[in-house]
Scaffold this motif. Structure first.
Motif, PDB file in Angstrom:
ATOM      1  N   ALA A  95     -23.133 -40.884   0.208  1.00 23.71           N
ATOM      2  CA  ALA A  95     -22.417 -40.237   1.321  1.00 23.71           C
ATOM      3  C   ALA A  95     -21.646 -38.618   0.752  1.00 23.71           C
ATOM      4  CB  ALA A  95     -21.688 -40.591   2.445  1.00 23.71           C
ATOM      5  N   VAL A  96     -21.395 -37.552   1.370  1.00 26.77           N
ATOM      6  CA  VAL A  96     -20.861 -36.494   1.038  1.00 26.77           C
ATOM      7  C   VAL A  96     -19.425 -36.586   1.509  1.00 26.77           C
ATOM      8  CG1 VAL A  96     -21.179 -34.469  -0.213  1.00 26.77           C
ATOM      9  CG2 VAL A  96     -23.008 -35.713  -0.329  1.00 26.77           C
ATOM     10  N   VAL A  97     -18.271 -36.534   1.278  1.00 26.71           N
ATOM     11  CA  VAL A  97     -17.384 -36.129   2.283  1.00 26.71           C
ATOM     12  C   VAL A  97     -16.584 -35.191   1.844  1.00 26.71           C
ATOM     13  CG1 VAL A  97     -15.317 -37.301   2.991  1.00 26.71           C
ATOM     14  CG2 VAL A  97     -16.994 -38.331   2.710  1.00 26.71           C
ATOM     15  N   GLY A  98     -16.521 -34.150   2.024  1.00 27.38           N
ATOM     16  CA  GLY A  98     -15.825 -32.745   1.739  1.00 27.38           C
ATOM     17  C   GLY A  98     -16.522 -32.647   0.448  1.00 27.38           C
ATOM     18  N   ASP A  99     -15.540 -32.327  -0.763  1.00 29.25           N
ATOM     19  CA  ASP A  99     -17.002 -31.790  -1.894  1.00 29.25           C
ATOM     20  C   ASP A  99     -16.357 -33.498  -2.816  1.00 29.25           C
ATOM     21  OD1 ASP A  99     -14.205 -32.070  -2.320  1.00 29.25           O
ATOM     22  OD2 ASP A  99     -13.752 -30.379  -4.017  1.00 29.25           O
ATOM     23  N   GLN A 100     -16.399 -34.348  -2.377  1.00 27.85           N
ATOM     24  CA  GLN A 100     -16.821 -36.233  -3.153  1.00 27.85           C
ATOM     25  C   GLN A 100     -17.941 -36.545  -2.964  1.00 27.85           C
ATOM     26  OE1 GLN A 100     -12.997 -38.081  -1.718  1.00 27.85           O
ATOM     27  NE2 GLN A 100     -11.538 -37.182  -3.562  1.00 27.85           N
ATOM     28  N   ARG A 101     -18.917 -37.023  -3.474  1.00 28.06           N
ATOM     29  CA  ARG A 101     -19.765 -37.979  -3.575  1.00 28.06           C
ATOM     30  C   ARG A 101     -19.509 -39.303  -3.601  1.00 28.06           C
ATOM     31  NH1 ARG A 101     -24.854 -36.146  -4.455  1.00 28.06           N
ATOM     32  NH2 ARG A 101     -25.269 -37.240  -6.333  1.00 28.06           N
ATOM     33  N   ILE A 102     -19.983 -39.758  -2.943  1.00 27.28           N
ATOM     34  CA  ILE A 102     -19.734 -41.255  -3.397  1.00 27.28           C
ATOM     35  C   ILE A 102     -21.364 -41.937  -3.589  1.00 27.28           C
ATOM     36  CG2 ILE A 102     -19.566 -43.415  -1.904  1.00 27.28           C
ATOM     37  CD1 ILE A 102     -17.794 -41.729   0.478  1.00 27.28           C
ATOM     38  N   THR A 103     -21.797 -41.963  -4.711  1.00 30.37           N
ATOM     39  CA  THR A 103     -22.970 -42.465  -4.893  1.00 30.37           C
ATOM     40  C   THR A 103     -22.883 -43.627  -4.809  1.00 30.37           C
ATOM     41  OG1 THR A 103     -22.723 -42.626  -7.717  1.00 30.37           O
ATOM     42  CG2 THR A 103     -22.294 -41.016  -7.170  1.00 30.37           C
ATOM     43  N   VAL A 104     -24.816 -44.284  -4.650  1.00 25.98           N
ATOM     44  CA  VAL A 104     -25.236 -45.745  -4.525  1.00 25.98           C
ATOM     45  C   VAL A 104     -24.708 -46.346  -5.566  1.00 25.98           C
ATOM     46  CG1 VAL A 104     -27.502 -46.651  -3.950  1.00 25.98           C
ATOM     47  CG2 VAL A 104     -27.236 -44.494  -3.212  1.00 25.98           C
ATOM     48  N   ALA A 105     -24.189 -46.060  -6.690  1.00 22.24           N
ATOM     49  CA  ALA A 105     -24.199 -46.837  -7.740  1.00 22.24           C
ATOM     50  C   ALA A 105     -22.038 -47.160  -7.333  1.00 22.24           C
ATOM     51  CB  ALA A 105     -24.094 -46.120  -9.017  1.00 22.24           C
ATOM     52  N   GLN A 106     -21.996 -45.954  -7.317  1.00 25.72           N
ATOM     53  CA  GLN A 106     -20.118 -46.538  -6.780  1.00 25.72           C
ATOM     54  C   GLN A 106     -20.582 -47.327  -5.872  1.00 25.72           C
ATOM     55  OE1 GLN A 106     -19.385 -42.569  -6.062  1.00 25.72           O
ATOM     56  NE2 GLN A 106     -17.853 -42.715  -7.724  1.00 25.72           N
ATOM     57  N   LEU A 107     -21.199 -47.442  -4.507  1.00 22.11           N
ATOM     58  CA  LEU A 107     -20.652 -47.978  -3.224  1.00 22.11           C
ATOM     59  C   LEU A 107     -21.300 -49.191  -4.312  1.00 22.11           C
ATOM     60  CD1 LEU A 107     -21.381 -48.603  -0.466  1.00 22.11           C
ATOM     61  CD2 LEU A 107     -23.515 -47.650  -0.295  1.00 22.11           C
ATOM     62  N   GLU A 108     -22.200 -49.575  -4.633  1.00 23.27           N
ATOM     63  CA  GLU A 108     -23.386 -50.668  -5.678  1.00 23.27           C
ATOM     64  C   GLU A 108     -21.922 -51.866  -5.893  1.00 23.27           C
ATOM     65  OE1 GLU A 108     -26.370 -49.504  -7.686  1.00 23.27           O
ATOM     66  OE2 GLU A 108     -27.629 -49.413  -5.651  1.00 23.27           O
ATOM     67  N   GLY A 109     -20.938 -50.338  -6.777  1.00 26.97           N
ATOM     68  CA  GLY A 109     -20.261 -51.272  -7.729  1.00 26.97           C
ATOM     69  C   GLY A 109     -18.667 -51.796  -6.349  1.00 26.97           C
ATOM     70  N   ARG A 110     -18.951 -51.554  -5.795  1.00 28.25           N
ATOM     71  CA  ARG A 110     -17.403 -51.604  -4.151  1.00 28.25           C
ATOM     72  C   ARG A 110     -18.157 -52.852  -3.802  1.00 28.25           C
ATOM     73  NH1 ARG A 110     -14.001 -48.149  -3.090  1.00 28.25           N
ATOM     74  NH2 ARG A 110     -13.250 -49.423  -1.419  1.00 28.25           N
TER      75      ARG A 110
END
Length: 210
Positions: free
Chosen positions: A35-50
């Motif tokens: 996802a992209v929220v404003g100027d912040q990317r939530i990467t697939v890797a970050q999601l998988e880490g969470r």
């Protein structure tokens, strides 16, 4: 139980269950991003880490293989629920900032101390948050900050977190942030106020695999 504390215990479930009025174009304009929220990317890797943090905590709490598989089966939408929470956290933080609302570390610690007392101890509180809300111990303080931001924003608006006025503020913040969700994880249907899964069966969420 004090009304405010009872609200805090229920708020996480409400935020996860209630569909925020997020707008998303659902394009592939941001490869590698969940996802992209404003100027912040939530990467697939970050999601998988969470998601991995939750699974590790669940595994530690339920060492028996069969019971653990039952836990995994009951939380089969963990990846999309986690992404929902990660996006909502940013939207809520923007709404709170726009309203001039902030939360201090001292307030978070005060809330945690009170909740630990109610739950019967620190470990018991961590267990409740993991089992009921899918929040691993390592993310507990972060989640409590989210609860406090929501409470204080609602108070600032003269309402509570279940009222349309509160969700309208989140909707306005999400519009400003121009939330863009990867279609692998579905999309946000503003009209129905709910998350809609992708209609393409080949878009399999690989992070759900154990």
């Amino acid at each position: 139980m004090h009304r405010r504390r009872r609200t805090a215990l229920l708020l996480t479930a409400a935020l996860v269950a209630a569909a925020p009025l997020l707008s998303a174009c659902g394009s592939d304009a941001h490869p590698g991003a969940a996802a992209v929220v404003g100027d912040q990317r939530i990467t697939v890797a970050q999601l998988e880490g969470r998601v991995g943090e939750v699974r590790e905590a669940q595994r530690a709490a339920v060492p028996d293989d069969e019971q653990y598989q039952q836990v995994v089966a009951r939380t089969g939408t963990l990846t999309r629920d986690t992404l929902h929470s990660m996006v909502l956290d940013r939207v809520l933080h923007r709404a709170a900032e726009d309203a001039g609302v902030s939360v201090s570390r001292k307030e978070v610690q005060h809330m945690r101390t009170g909740l630990e007392r109610q739950a019967g101890g620190a470990q018991e509180l961590e267990t409740v948050w993991l089992q009921q809300y899918g929040v691993p111990p390592v993310r507990l303080d972060e989640n409590l900050r989210l609860q406090l931001e929501a409470q204080k924003l609602a108070e600032h608006l003269g309402t509570d977190t279940s009222r349309p006025e509160f969700w309208k503020a989140l909707s306005a913040a999400s519009e400003k942030l121009d939330v863009d969700l990867n279609p692998r994880y579905g999309s946000w249907d503003v009209q129905k106020s709910s998350r809609v899964d992708s209609g393409a069966p080949w878009l399999r969420d690989v992070t759900e695999q154990v």
